[in-house]
Scaffold this motif. Structure first.
Motif, short mmCIF file in Angstrom:
data_model
loop_
_atom_site.label_atom_id
_atom_site.label_comp_id
_atom_site.label_asym_id
_atom_site.label_seq_id
_atom_site.Cartn_x
_atom_site.Cartn_y
_atom_site.Cartn_z
N GLY A 1 112.75 -14.29 13.94
CA GLY A 1 111.92 -15.47 13.71
C GLY A 1 112.57 -16.64 14.41
N LEU A 2 111.96 -17.81 14.28
CA LEU A 2 112.50 -18.99 14.96
C LEU A 2 112.09 -20.24 14.21
CD1 LEU A 2 113.95 -19.40 17.87
CD2 LEU A 2 111.82 -20.57 18.41
N LYS A 3 113.00 -21.19 14.12
CA LYS A 3 112.69 -22.50 13.54
C LYS A 3 113.05 -23.58 14.56
CE LYS A 3 113.66 -25.55 9.63
NZ LYS A 3 112.59 -25.55 8.64
N GLN B 1 108.64 -26.90 12.53
CA GLN B 1 107.77 -25.73 12.40
C GLN B 1 108.57 -24.44 12.60
OE1 GLN B 1 104.43 -26.38 15.07
NE2 GLN B 1 103.30 -27.54 13.51
N GLU B 2 108.02 -23.36 12.07
CA GLU B 2 108.78 -22.11 11.99
C GLU B 2 107.88 -20.90 12.22
OE1 GLU B 2 111.29 -22.06 8.51
OE2 GLU B 2 111.28 -19.87 8.40
N LEU B 3 108.41 -19.94 12.95
CA LEU B 3 107.82 -18.60 13.00
C LEU B 3 108.61 -17.80 11.97
CD1 LEU B 3 105.84 -16.70 14.62
CD2 LEU B 3 107.80 -16.15 16.06
N PRO B 4 108.01 -17.48 10.83
CA PRO B 4 108.78 -16.88 9.74
C PRO B 4 109.37 -15.53 10.15
CG PRO B 4 106.65 -17.66 8.94
CD PRO B 4 106.61 -17.72 10.44
N VAL B 5 110.47 -15.18 9.54
CA VAL B 5 111.13 -13.91 9.81
C VAL B 5 110.17 -12.76 9.50
CG1 VAL B 5 113.03 -12.39 9.17
CG2 VAL B 5 113.42 -14.85 9.34
N HIS B 6 110.06 -11.83 10.46
CA HIS B 6 109.18 -10.68 10.29
C HIS B 6 109.70 -9.55 11.18
CE1 HIS B 6 107.81 -12.62 13.94
NE2 HIS B 6 107.22 -11.48 14.30
#
Lengths: 103, 103
Positions: free
Chosen positions: B86-88, B39-44
């Protein structure tokens, strides 16, 4: 960007909690205190509208001051920095302190 | 005073990182994201002068965005919230996000 690996913040000192400043800007200050068993950050407060967060990274002890309670790794208290706060370690303990905005 | 035991923030969801707001004031917002592997917090980024801290509480993955690098428990990045971030997750991963002041 400031990068920190908390595993590298591993110094302890015999006479008082070991303090390291990790980050300091007008918005935010982050610092750690590493406690030997029995060491204490005495109860204190600051005349400011900032907020202070005490996050236990490792170990067990006791939150002191207005909100006295047992403390262990993974727990955090967030409060107005004007409220008396402190910490006493029962085991080796590592504490992350977050102050926003800077005093 | 707000008290949180991060051990209690243990929910994961299959379709996206599980988000929990821990604290929100004009000075400071704290929230967690729990990631299943992959899961990922998309780059923003955010148009603000605030600063954002990403602190890995558990697990391994990768910081994304301007400061891409491997990420593991105990590491943190502090940066202007205007910088893409972001973070993956590679393993189950728990992230603490600190934003100061609030957007």
């Amino acid at each position: 960007m400031k990068f920190v690996d908390l595993r590298d913040v591993d110094k302890f000192t015999a006479d008082r909690p070991h303090r390291e400043l990790l980050y300091d800007s007008p918005n935010l200050r982050m610092l750690t205190f590493n406690f030997e068993p029995g060491q204490e950050l005495p109860v204190h407060s600051h005349p400011s509208d900032s907020e202070v967060t005490l996050l236990i990274l490792e170990g067990e002890g006791e939150f002191l001051g207005t909100h006295e309670m047992p403390a262990r790794a993974g727990q955090l208290q967030i409060m107005p920095v004007g409220e008396p706060h402190g910490l006493k370690a029962r085991t080796r303990l590592r504490l992350l302190v977050i102050i926003a905005p800077t005093l």
